[in-house]
Scaffold this motif. Sequence first.
Motif, short mmCIF file in Angstrom:
data_model
loop_
_atom_site.label_atom_id
_atom_site.label_comp_id
_atom_site.label_asym_id
_atom_site.label_seq_id
_atom_site.Cartn_x
_atom_site.Cartn_y
_atom_site.Cartn_z
N UNK A 194 0.82 -1.21 0.00
CA UNK A 194 0.00 0.00 0.00
C UNK A 194 0.86 1.26 0.00
N UNK A 195 2.06 1.18 0.61
CA UNK A 195 2.95 2.33 0.60
C UNK A 195 3.54 2.54 -0.79
N UNK A 197 2.11 1.60 -3.60
CA UNK A 197 1.02 2.00 -4.49
C UNK A 197 0.49 3.39 -4.19
N UNK A 198 0.88 3.98 -3.07
CA UNK A 198 0.45 5.35 -2.76
C UNK A 198 1.26 6.38 -3.53
N UNK A 199 2.32 5.95 -4.21
CA UNK A 199 3.16 6.87 -4.98
C UNK A 199 2.51 7.19 -6.32
N UNK A 200 2.23 8.47 -6.61
CA UNK A 200 1.68 8.83 -7.93
C UNK A 200 2.58 8.43 -9.08
N UNK A 334 9.85 -5.83 -6.17
CA UNK A 334 8.40 -5.69 -5.99
C UNK A 334 7.82 -4.61 -6.89
N UNK A 335 8.51 -3.49 -7.01
CA UNK A 335 8.02 -2.43 -7.89
C UNK A 335 7.98 -2.91 -9.33
N UNK A 393 9.36 6.17 -1.43
CA UNK A 393 10.46 6.36 -0.48
C UNK A 393 10.54 5.18 0.48
N UNK A 394 11.75 4.97 0.97
CA UNK A 394 11.99 4.03 2.05
C UNK A 394 12.00 4.83 3.35
N UNK A 395 11.43 4.26 4.41
CA UNK A 395 11.37 4.96 5.69
C UNK A 395 12.76 5.39 6.12
N UNK A 396 12.88 6.67 6.54
CA UNK A 396 14.15 7.20 6.98
C UNK A 396 14.95 7.87 5.89
#
Length: 403
Positions: A194-195, A197-200, A334-335, A393-396
């Motif tokens: 979901x993170x 797929x939230x990227x436009x 995954x992308x 983005x990756x967290x951090x």
Amino acid sequence: MGALIAFVDRINISAALTVEPFKQHFQLSDVDRGWINSAFFWSYALFQVPMGWVVDRFGVKKPYAICFTVWCVASALIGLMPALWGLILMRLIIGAAEAVVVPASYRWIRTNFTAENSGTAVGLYMLGAKFGPAIGAPLAAWLIVTFNWELMFIITGLTGLLWLVPWLLLARDGGKAETATPSQQKKAPDVPFRSILSSPLIWSTLVVYFCYNYFTFFCMTWMPAYLVEQRGLSLKEMGLYTFFSFMGIAIVALVSGWAADQLIKRYGRTVLIRKVFVVAGFAMASTVLLGAHADSVEEALFWNVASLSGLGLTTANNLALCSLTLIPAPIVGRVKGIQNVAVALAGIVSPLMTGWLLHATGSFAAPMTLIFAFLVLGALTVVFLLRAEWAPRIAGEGPVHLT
């Protein structure tokens, strides 16, 4: 080489679909031929995301070897199928097994090449991917003329298994050390879909991939029939012109990927330079519409080769931009799996729509006009919607700082 063999096993069905004994054996109409070409991509789409997860989790070598064996054997077995259900089943198996190719290839490239060198790396990969159709179409045609369609499938399928020996002996899972940091590698399995797929930007790349591949899958599935049935070429002549078209896109893809790398090294502006090449390729490919309405066979064949070859300007640069430069290394598999669902959707829709429009109009002009419309949509999406600040983005980590 693995990609080359995979594409040989994809395009050999297109040569068979131009042959009367094959069509009569399975009692195929134009619409049926569209469904046969499409069947591969149903399972191919279904397994894209799972295969992306597999190569992110287990590496490339063993999953690739297993899947490679499955699709080669299934391709050979088409030559032994007694009925339509067997043909469809084998195509579904080939599609599921070949779903590993793209996520695995891009996972390896992303962790072994920098953004400045990725265009050349992708160009080399695409050289194999495009050589497959370039070699596969004339090879399949020659084998059908020399023997028959049954032996064509058996020979092309089983011969590919020879590649497993050097792969198992020489291939390594990752080559150089991973470019992602240890902390990124630990986080990679925990990044939810979901993170991503939230990227436009991800959604924009799906549109671009669909538009690009709608044309390429038309060429892989229906171009042999177009050349034989509408332009009056023999089976051997069809194989020759298909070779020229796919050889053209392969060479242009490699050269343009390298050229963009050199410009990026000199001037920076990674995203802008890649975009210029991608849009130029879509513009060149749009000349397919000129071929559709050409009066002479010679003119039609010229635009047939020129349009697909011109799309090579897009090929490596689009892949480098959408699947490597703008995507963090730990989630590339995954992308790419998600993006390849759009690729597979194009593979499903393109042969079906072509078959339906051909049945409805009796001409390839309407299918080629639809190709033109998708190419224009792809170019507009690249110009206005592929923006670095919208990258996942990756967290951090901060946003991707590219222009």
